[in-house]
Structure formats: structure tokens, C-alpha cells
Design an enzyme around this catalytic site. Structure first.
Site, mmCIF file in Angstrom:
data_model
loop_
_atom_site.group_PDB
_atom_site.id
_atom_site.type_symbol
_atom_site.label_atom_id
_atom_site.label_comp_id
_atom_site.label_asym_id
_atom_site.label_seq_id
_atom_site.Cartn_x
_atom_site.Cartn_y
_atom_site.Cartn_z
ATOM 1 N N CYS A 379 2.768 -1.878 -5.138
ATOM 2 C CA CYS A 379 1.891 -1.532 -6.265
ATOM 3 C C CYS A 379 1.557 -2.795 -7.071
ATOM 4 O O CYS A 379 0.783 -3.629 -6.616
ATOM 5 C CB CYS A 379 2.542 -0.447 -7.125
ATOM 6 S SG CYS A 379 1.375 0.381 -8.230
ATOM 7 N N HIS A 516 3.352 3.517 -2.817
ATOM 8 C CA HIS A 516 4.801 3.493 -3.041
ATOM 9 C C HIS A 516 5.537 4.069 -1.836
ATOM 10 O O HIS A 516 5.873 5.260 -1.802
ATOM 11 C CB HIS A 516 5.148 4.293 -4.298
ATOM 12 C CG HIS A 516 4.730 3.641 -5.568
ATOM 13 N ND1 HIS A 516 5.578 2.833 -6.305
ATOM 14 C CD2 HIS A 516 3.549 3.663 -6.238
ATOM 15 C CE1 HIS A 516 4.935 2.384 -7.372
ATOM 16 N NE2 HIS A 516 3.706 2.872 -7.355
ATOM 17 N N GLU A 518 8.543 3.766 -1.033
ATOM 18 C CA GLU A 518 9.927 4.156 -1.337
ATOM 19 C C GLU A 518 10.085 5.656 -1.552
ATOM 20 O O GLU A 518 11.179 6.215 -1.350
ATOM 21 C CB GLU A 518 10.438 3.398 -2.577
ATOM 22 C CG GLU A 518 9.806 3.777 -3.903
ATOM 23 C CD GLU A 518 8.557 2.989 -4.263
ATOM 24 O OE1 GLU A 518 8.242 2.899 -5.462
ATOM 25 O OE2 GLU A 518 7.894 2.474 -3.342
#
Length: 545
Positions: A379, A516, A518
Site C-alpha cells: 500500500c 494488502h 496480508e
């Protein structure tokens, strides 16, 4: 389909790990072929956590449908293999907002709006709405019993037992049983008083989960059972462990799932926790240890980077590498203090907002690029990687983001198009922001990967779906000059051609993404980008020994 509800409250102190306990219990019940969902009720007045500082609240977990939610939903997804939605998390502020909108529309036909029944009914309606496709619904109530903020939620879950039948409801109370080292004793009195408070609200807990530094011995569990009016089999000891992935097995060994299934009269197979055994084995058995530096500005609270840290660990499991994570304040790098970066085998810059610490992040990226250290940007970490390359390689010293400098002459990063108050010069003035919350590009978006790129190789598919949370994006009109200098765009959004992934080919591993990744990593599967990043960091260590 019969629906059974399990309500989980907390007592004595906050931060006992209700979210992990709920996720772990959900994982065991899911392993018994039960259809599970988990809901988090947060007692704060914010409509959602999207505008709360990560230092106060931890990370904002973004769901597939674009909801900005509590970080516990990340644990839920990682533990029970189920995608959460906006229905799985709501706050006091969200409930009041909904009720007040109805009142303004006249939906209540002139009634006086009160906490009971209007707020409590709205809470119950949200819980029931989220439970449509599940037969076991775990509901975690944030905060601590005794907090004034939690009272409407506690009253609502008390009423649920009346509405749907006490036999279809279990109340679990997670409480602290402190170990007093000087006396060498475990103390049960705080738990007794916490249960007393819960009883004063009208809720008799069915199960007590006792968080303690050490295992709560049987004689203490019998004492708790006697004074708290629960069977001794329903007093569960949850001691401190060095890995959250051990907790499902810890609860299973005390037959918590058996107790719940017997209570609800569920005839279901035993839980097979083999996948958790494999995760625990992978965590303990590794061939190498590497150091990854997360360069950020919210490091006072590690929970601000919870999903990133977990994804790094997951990638370590897949590579048989132990990942030592160092949280580094980006402001400490601002005076070219590269000494704190010297021992790193990989550098990761996660998402963030605002200009504080940006200089340190730019210097960290330059250090990684020039010293051939694996770099992973997420990001904001992608946006400033582009700025660093533009300034130091292409020579465009004026390159910047309008988030940091609304007047910059070369806005390579700018506000997303077609947003209210789109002018960055106006948007950065607080008085011109109608609403800050809900003004970002959120949720899962499709991205097309370039052939022969590293990202295409890692994903092994052309179209990927990843989650986003950003208000600024790459300015395509100004990027061509940067791309010509060697910073490749290898992923673009299908809908509006937004730059999603960049790669630097003349570097061992330099990749950054606007999304993102994750949020979709799991302890069983990891995530392809994180897995290869850790693999590359392992190679870096071997090359520099």
C-alpha cells in the site's frame, strides 16, 4: 436448521485474548463439521474502526466486501477458513447510527426511542441477520464486564436467551486468574467478583475460561466452580503459551468442544486437529533464522501490524525459516541512521497514512534498493517506493504524493479519481472533508498480472483478487517516465487501470503492491508474495554470511 449461540464476555481486565479464544473454539467446532460464524461486537461510539488511530486500536482488518473491521476478524478468518463480511462486526456507534436514521425517517411512529427496547432490539437483529447461514454462532463482546459502554450489548445477549430459549444459548466468561509470584499462589477472587458482576446483569455463565500465567490446578478450578455456580468440567484453564496456534489443541485437550456439543445435544464427529498439529510442527522445526524489519510509525502497538506479522510467520512455516521480526520506527532512520538496518535480511514497509516518518521510509527503501536487500512494499510501501525511485534514480526531485505535499510539482501519487472533494489541495484541509470515513477504495478488487513477471510466476494465474484500503493511487499520466527508467508495472486493476504491482528487475527481490496481501494469508497456506519474500530473505542471509 437449529441455531445455537455462544456468547463470549471478558472480565477483570481487557486484552485477555477473547478474540483468539473465540477463533480457537470456532476452529475446533468447525473441525467437527459444524457450520460456524463469529461476530465481534465493539462497545465504542465510532461507527467503525476505519478512522481510529492504529496506536489506540490496532490494525483495521478489511473484509472481502470492503468493511473496515476489528483486527479480531483477521483471527477469525485465519482460524476457521471462513470469509468475514460487514455483518460480522458492528459497534455501538453503528447501532445508534442505524436507530437514529430510522427515527428520523419516522419508522418508529413517534415512539420515544430508548436503549431498551430500541437499541437492544437493533443489536439482536444484527446478530440474527449474521447467523442466517450458520448453525453455531459465536459472539464476542468487546470490553470488560462492568464497563458502562458494554451494558446495551450485555442486556441484548441476556434477552437472546429469553427470545430463542436458554437451551440454545451458552455464555462463556473469559477471566483473569492472576498468579502472585511472591506468594507462589493463583488467586481466584477477581474471577469470583467478575462473575458476580455478570450475575447482577442477569447472566449466569455456563463456562469459565481462566486466563493465567500458569495452568490453573484442579483444586483451584473446583473452588472457582463452587463459588461461580458452574460444573468443574466447565472451568477451563488457558495458560500463557508461546504461540496462538497451540490454543485450539489446548482447549480440545480439556474437552471444551465435547462440553458444548453435549450441552446443545449435537451428534457430530470428533474434531480432527491434524492441520493444527502440522502448523505447530512447522513453527517449531526450522532450518534457518532471518531478520525482517518492518519500518513503520505505529510500532508502539505491535497489533497495528498484526496481519503483516502473522503473514511473515506463515511464510516462515512454508520455508522452514524462523522469522525474527524487528519493528523499527521510521523516524529513527531519518538522520541516515542505517546502522539499525544493517542486520536485516529483508525490509518491509506496510500501509499507513500521513507524512510523519515518510523521510525515514524513503531512506529505508533507498538502502534496500542500493544494497540489494529484499524489499516488500504494501500500500503506502508501494507508493513511496515509486517516489524514492523517481527522486533518486530518474532524477525527478519534485516527485511526491499530494498526501504529503498538496502543492508538489510532480504528483506521482494523487487522490483517487471521482471522489468527493477530489482536489488534493482542498481535501487536505480538514474543514473541506465532509466525511473522512468510508472515502477509500476498499475490499476485494481484480488485478491483471503481466506475463513473464515475478508476480505472475508466484500467483500462477493471470487474474488475482486482493483486498484494498487506500485513498491515493499512482498518477498514470506521470508514471511513464518512471517506468521507462526500469521500474516495471506488473499488475493493474481490471476496472480502471490502476497500478497495483511494481517490480524492479535488476534487484534480487524488489516488489511492492497497492493491495494488502496480508489479509488473505493463513497459517496453513501462507500467501505467495510473503512466501517468496521470505525465501529471498533466506538467500540474502546465506549470501552475506
Amino acid at each position: 436448521m437449529t441455531k445455537n449461540y455462544i456468547f463470549i464476555t471478558g472480565g477483570v481486565v481487557s486484552s485477555l485474548g477473547k478474540g483468539i479464544a473465540a477463533a480457537s473454539l470456532g476452529a475446533i467446532l468447525k473441525a467437527r463439521n459444524l457450520n460456524i460464524t463469529i461476530i465481534k461486537l465493539d462497545p465504542y461510539i465510532n461507527v467503525d474502526p476505519g478512522t481510529i488511530s492504529p496506536i489506540q486500536h490496532g490494525e483495521v482488518f478489511v473484509t472481502e466486501d470492503g468493511a473496515e473491521t476489528d483486527l479480531d476478524l483477521g483471527h477469525y478468518e485465519r482460524f476457521i477458513h471462513t470469509k468475514m463480511t460487514f455483518l460480522n462486526n458492528f459497534t455501538t456507534g453503528g447501532v445508534y447510527s442505524q436507530v437514529l436514521k430510522k427515527e428520523r425517517r419516522g419508522d418508529y411512529l413517534g415512539a420515544t426511542i430508548q436503549v431498551i427496547p430500541h437499541i437492544t432490539n437493533a443489536i439482536k437483529e444484527r446478530i440474527i441477520l449474521c447467523s442466517e447461514n450458520s448453525n453455531i454462532i459465536l459472539v464476542e463482546i468487546g470490553g470488560t464486564v462492568g464497563d458502562i459502554e458494554s451494558l446495551p450489548f450485555l442486556e441484548a445477549i441476556r434477552q437472546m436467551a429469553v427470545d430463542i430459549g436458554r437451551k440454545n444459548v451458552i455464555y462463556i466468561h473469559l477471566t483473569l486468574v492472576p498468579y502472585i509470584a511472591t506468594a507462589g499462589e493463583i488467586k481466584t477472587k477477581p474471577t469470583q467478583h467478575s462473575v458476580k458482576q455478570l450475575l447482577s446483569i442477569g447472566i449466569q455463565p455456563d463456562i469459565l475460561i481462566c486466563r493465567s500465567e500458569k495452568t490453573v490446578p484442579l483444586h483451584e478450578r473446583k473452588k472457582i466452580a463452587l463459588f461461580c455456580n458452574v460444573p468443574v468440567d466447565a472451568v477451563i484453564s488457558l495458560k500463557d503459551v508461546n504461540s496462538i496456534y497451540k490454543i485450539p489443541k489446548l482447549l480440545k485437550n480439556q474437552k471444551l468442544d465435547d462440553y458444548i456439543c453435549n450441552y446443545f445435544k449435537l451428534n457430530v464427529p470428533e474434531a480432527d486437529l491434524q492441520e493444527w498439529e502440522e502448523v505447530i510442527y512447522a513453527e517449531k522445526n526450522f532450518n534457518n533464522t532471518i531478520v525482517i524489519g518492518i519500518i513503520g510509525k505505529y510500532i508502539k502497538l505491535p497489533d497495528a501490524y498484526k496481519s503483516v506479522m502473522e503473514a511473515l510467520k506463515h511464510a516462515g512455516f512454508k520455508n522452514k525459516i524462523k522469522v525474527d521480526i524487528q519493528l523499527i520506527n521510521s523516524q529513527e532512520v531519518e538522520n541516515k541512521n542505517f546502522q539499525i538496518l544493517k542486520n536485516l535480511n529483508g525490509i518491509l514497509i506496510p500501509g499507513g497514512f500521513g507524512d510523519r516518518g515518510i523521510v525515514g521510509k524513503l531512506l529505508s527503501i533507498q538502502y534496500a534498493r542500493e544494497n540489494h536487500i529484499p524489499y516488500f512494499g504494501i500500500c503506502l510501501g508501494m507508493q513511496i517506493a515509486i517516489i524514492e525511485f523517481a527522486q533518486n534514480v530518474v532524477g525527478i526531485k519534485e516527485a511526491n504524493s499530494t498526501e504529503f505535499d498538496p502543492q508538489c510539482k510532480y504528483p506521482i501519487i494523487d487522490l483517487i479519481k471521482n471522489r468527493p472533494n477530489n482536489s488534493s489541495k482542498n481535501y487536505n484541509k480538514i474543514e473541506n472533508r465532509i466525511n473522512l470515513g468510508g472515502t477509500m477504495r476498499l475490499g476485494s478488487q481484480p488485478c491483471k498480472l503481466s506475463a513473464n513477471s515475478l508476480s505472475r510466476k508466484l500467483y500462477n494465474q493471470e487474474i488475482i483478487i486482493e483486498r484494498h484500503r487506500h485513498r491515493y493511487e499512482v498518477n498514470n499520466l506521470l508514471f511513464k517516465k518512471i517506468e521507462a527508467a526500469g521500474l516495471q508495472v506488473t499488475g493493474r486493476s481490471q476496472k480502471n487501470n490502476v497500478v497495483e504491482i511494481i517490480e524492479l528487475s535488476n534487484h534480487p527481490w524488489f516488489l511492492a503492491c497497492q493491495f494488502h496481501p496480508e489479509f488473505t494469508s493463513t497459517p496453513r497456506d501462507g500467501h505467495p508474495l510473503f512466501i517468496d519474500f521470505i525465501k529471498s530473505a533466506g538467500k540474502h542471509k546465506k549470501n552475506f554470511i
